[in-house]
Structure formats: C-alpha cells, structure tokens
Design a protein around this motif. Sequence first.
Motif, mmCIF file in Angstrom:
data_model
loop_
_atom_site.group_PDB
_atom_site.id
_atom_site.type_symbol
_atom_site.label_atom_id
_atom_site.label_comp_id
_atom_site.label_asym_id
_atom_site.label_seq_id
_atom_site.Cartn_x
_atom_site.Cartn_y
_atom_site.Cartn_z
ATOM 1 N N CYS A 190 0.849 -1.195 0.000
ATOM 2 C CA CYS A 190 0.000 0.000 0.000
ATOM 3 C C CYS A 190 0.883 1.243 0.000
ATOM 4 O O CYS A 190 1.803 1.363 0.810
ATOM 5 C CB CYS A 190 -0.906 0.021 1.231
ATOM 6 S SG CYS A 190 -1.962 1.500 1.339
ATOM 7 N N TRP A 209 -14.247 6.541 1.953
ATOM 8 C CA TRP A 209 -13.883 5.428 1.084
ATOM 9 C C TRP A 209 -14.064 5.916 -0.344
ATOM 10 O O TRP A 209 -15.117 6.486 -0.685
ATOM 11 C CB TRP A 209 -14.761 4.226 1.363
ATOM 12 C CG TRP A 209 -14.471 3.616 2.702
ATOM 13 C CD1 TRP A 209 -13.596 2.602 2.969
ATOM 14 C CD2 TRP A 209 -15.046 3.988 3.961
ATOM 15 N NE1 TRP A 209 -13.585 2.328 4.324
ATOM 16 C CE2 TRP A 209 -14.460 3.162 4.952
ATOM 17 C CE3 TRP A 209 -15.979 4.958 4.350
ATOM 18 C CZ2 TRP A 209 -14.796 3.262 6.295
ATOM 19 C CZ3 TRP A 209 -16.315 5.063 5.693
ATOM 20 C CH2 TRP A 209 -15.725 4.215 6.646
ATOM 21 N N ASN A 211 -14.194 5.374 -4.470
ATOM 22 C CA ASN A 211 -14.417 4.428 -5.566
ATOM 23 C C ASN A 211 -13.906 5.005 -6.880
ATOM 24 O O ASN A 211 -13.947 6.223 -7.099
ATOM 25 C CB ASN A 211 -15.903 4.105 -5.706
ATOM 26 C CG ASN A 211 -16.462 3.400 -4.484
ATOM 27 O OD1 ASN A 211 -15.765 2.629 -3.824
ATOM 28 N ND2 ASN A 211 -17.728 3.652 -4.175
ATOM 29 N N ARG A 214 -7.311 5.969 -7.933
ATOM 30 C CA ARG A 214 -6.071 5.361 -7.451
ATOM 31 C C ARG A 214 -6.083 5.262 -5.935
ATOM 32 O O ARG A 214 -5.476 4.371 -5.356
ATOM 33 C CB ARG A 214 -4.867 6.196 -7.890
ATOM 34 C CG ARG A 214 -4.648 6.267 -9.389
ATOM 35 C CD ARG A 214 -3.664 7.374 -9.732
ATOM 36 N NE ARG A 214 -3.414 7.428 -11.170
ATOM 37 C CZ ARG A 214 -2.960 8.502 -11.797
ATOM 38 N NH1 ARG A 214 -2.712 9.608 -11.117
ATOM 39 N NH2 ARG A 214 -2.738 8.483 -13.098
ATOM 40 N N ALA A 216 -7.971 4.692 -2.349
ATOM 41 C CA ALA A 216 -9.103 3.932 -1.813
ATOM 42 C C ALA A 216 -9.643 4.551 -0.533
ATOM 43 O O ALA A 216 -10.766 4.268 -0.129
ATOM 44 C CB ALA A 216 -8.681 2.491 -1.542
ATOM 45 N N TRP A 217 -8.841 5.397 0.114
ATOM 46 C CA TRP A 217 -9.212 5.947 1.420
ATOM 47 C C TRP A 217 -8.604 7.326 1.597
ATOM 48 O O TRP A 217 -7.457 7.579 1.191
ATOM 49 C CB TRP A 217 -8.721 5.024 2.535
ATOM 50 C CG TRP A 217 -8.743 5.618 3.919
ATOM 51 C CD1 TRP A 217 -7.689 6.125 4.625
ATOM 52 C CD2 TRP A 217 -9.894 5.790 4.756
ATOM 53 N NE1 TRP A 217 -8.105 6.582 5.849
ATOM 54 C CE2 TRP A 217 -9.447 6.392 5.961
ATOM 55 C CE3 TRP A 217 -11.248 5.482 4.614
ATOM 56 C CZ2 TRP A 217 -10.317 6.701 7.010
ATOM 57 C CZ3 TRP A 217 -12.112 5.793 5.669
ATOM 58 C CH2 TRP A 217 -11.648 6.382 6.842
ATOM 59 N N SER A 238 -5.273 2.186 -3.568
ATOM 60 C CA SER A 238 -5.932 0.890 -3.670
ATOM 61 C C SER A 238 -4.884 -0.212 -3.763
ATOM 62 O O SER A 238 -3.725 0.030 -4.130
ATOM 63 C CB SER A 238 -6.825 0.849 -4.905
ATOM 64 O OG SER A 238 -6.028 0.865 -6.084
ATOM 65 N N TRP A 241 -3.644 -0.604 -7.453
ATOM 66 C CA TRP A 241 -2.699 0.436 -7.887
ATOM 67 C C TRP A 241 -1.367 0.266 -7.174
ATOM 68 O O TRP A 241 -0.301 0.432 -7.776
ATOM 69 C CB TRP A 241 -3.284 1.824 -7.611
ATOM 70 C CG TRP A 241 -2.507 2.905 -8.307
ATOM 71 C CD1 TRP A 241 -2.741 3.394 -9.563
ATOM 72 C CD2 TRP A 241 -1.382 3.626 -7.793
ATOM 73 N NE1 TRP A 241 -1.821 4.370 -9.863
ATOM 74 C CE2 TRP A 241 -0.976 4.531 -8.805
ATOM 75 C CE3 TRP A 241 -0.679 3.593 -6.593
ATOM 76 C CZ2 TRP A 241 0.106 5.404 -8.635
ATOM 77 C CZ3 TRP A 241 0.399 4.456 -6.430
ATOM 78 C CH2 TRP A 241 0.791 5.341 -7.431
#
Length: 332
Positions: A190, A209, A211, A214, A216-217, A238, A241
């Motif tokens: 990550c 979160w 969607n 690249r 995710a959070w 993500s 990625w």
Amino acid sequence: MQIAIIGAGMSGLTCARQLLEQGHQVTVFEKSHNVSGRMSTRQTELGGFDHGAQYFTAKSPAFKKAVATWSKDGWVAPWKGRFVTLENGKSKPAGANGSGVRHVGVPGMREIGVQLAHELDVRSAQRVERIEPLGKQWLLIVQSDTVPISATAGPFDAVVVAVPADQAAGLLRVAPALAEQAASTHLVPCWSLMLAFQESLELGFDGAWVNGSRLAWLAHDASKPGRRPGEHWVGQASVAWSVEHLEDDPERAKEKLLKAFHEATNTHVQPVYAAVHRWRYAQAAQPLAGDCLWDAALRIGACGDWFAAGLDGAGRIENAWLSGAAMAQRLT
C-alpha cells in the motif's frame, strides 16, 4: 524462560507484554528505529500523520476488554468523524462502512505500541537475519545499523516470529512445517500519501472510502482526537494500484496520488507539505486459518495480523492483538 520475539508491532508487543506479566524474560528485536510497525505516526514540523493503520474496531470480548483498559488509561479515544463514500467527485453517506465505533491512538496511532513497549527490553534498529539451533535452544544472528558485522544474541528457550508472513517464512526455515504454512499466504502493498494545506479545504467529511480512483481511502488526520490542529490529510492507494506501482520512484508515486486526491475531492489547492510512504507488506491477501503457528517440540512460533484469529478477514489491529495473545498462551 528466556524468550526472543522478532518484531515490535502490535502482535509482537502484545505477546511480549503478556509473557512478561507471566514472569518470563523477554527480549524484543525490531529492525526499525521505533516500535509499532504499521501503526506508525510520521512526525513533521506541521504535526503528525497516521500514515499506516488509520483506526481500529473491536469485536471480540477479549479485545474489547483490552481497548476499554487502554481508553481508561488515555491511550485511545473514539474517532467521532464524518464518514462518506466518494465517487466521481461526489459524496454520499458511508452506509455499512460508516457503522461501528472507530478507535484511534492518542496523540497518534503509534502511541499504543509505545505504551505496550513500556518496561519491555526492546532492541531497536536490530534486524534478525536468521535463527540457528543451539542444542535445545536458539541463537539469533542480528545485524545492527551501528555495527558493520552481524552479532549473535541468545541463547533463548523459545522464539516468536512476529513479522509479515513473507518475511516470517524465511526466518522459519529452521521449522520447515511452519515456514511452509507462512509461505502459503502473503501481504499486499500500500502506498500512503501525506498532505498538509495552509487553509481548510472545507470538504465536509473526515474520512472517505473512494471508488474509481487510485486512492481507496482519505482521512482528515487532524480531526482525530488529541491531534495538532491543521489541514492534514492521509490518503491510501488501492491494492491494485499499489501492486502495479510497487517499484515506482517515490516522487512519481507522490505526483500520481496527489493528482488522484485533487480529482477525488474536486479541489486544486496545492499542499504546503506532501510526502509518500510505501508499505511493502500492508495487509494479508488471504488470511491464514487459526490464530498463530507453534511447534511445541522446537519451541518456535509465529503470530501476526495475517491470521484470521476467528474474525472475518485479516490485516486488522484486532487480528494482530488476538494472534499475539494466543501466542503468549501457547508458551505458558
């Protein structure tokens, strides 16, 4: 017993702490300069960034009890943030993702590890290269940043390997059956992005979160309790990625993730601070069944967040704690 624990993350420290309370002599070896592993907090002139684990939840009765104690002692507090899901620059309620109490370390995620390490014999900046048998005991071959040649530590009556599965498999070669099980799972990487802005972005949420990005959070790190005020954000890429760009140059990864941040938030304000960190072993792709590995005859084992430990999924702080606690019980 004289027990060596390799790794000063949540699992290793939990195991070490419980063994110490049982009266054993415990030595913890950690390759980094600090404890806490992926529960890290990056300190800067602008304040801290939780660039590893973002928060944790508690489901099992044993872990809930531990968290209650930590909360009473002031190590942790609930993060009462505003959580959403982002897609195509638009936000919507987080839904199922937004349920449950999220706990964070105070004043940073790293603090939990620091407190668990209190009174433990932790040898930081000491990388264990291999484990060697000495009769019915064990020796560790250790490389230190300050010494050009490897040194020997021990002998130890038992050894606990509390590192990611990919690394544990190599250290467990002296116990082939355990090494094979550790090698059957692996951790995915990550990339984390850390940003600070001079003025508030007024995004209207504290955690999101994401969607179709690249990233995710996203987390407004300064919204967590006990943090230094400021517009501090952490983004985590993500899995797909991060795997694809694992070996990217950090500057190039930072450029791509900053662009993703702007696209996800519909902002184009340039940060006054930007940095990235690559977690090569971030989360178990497929958790190992059970709560730990232990060979009673050899007195060697492994624990970590890559065990299911009775939970749905892996990679959580709770998985690590339950695994470390189970490992300590094996040694009683």
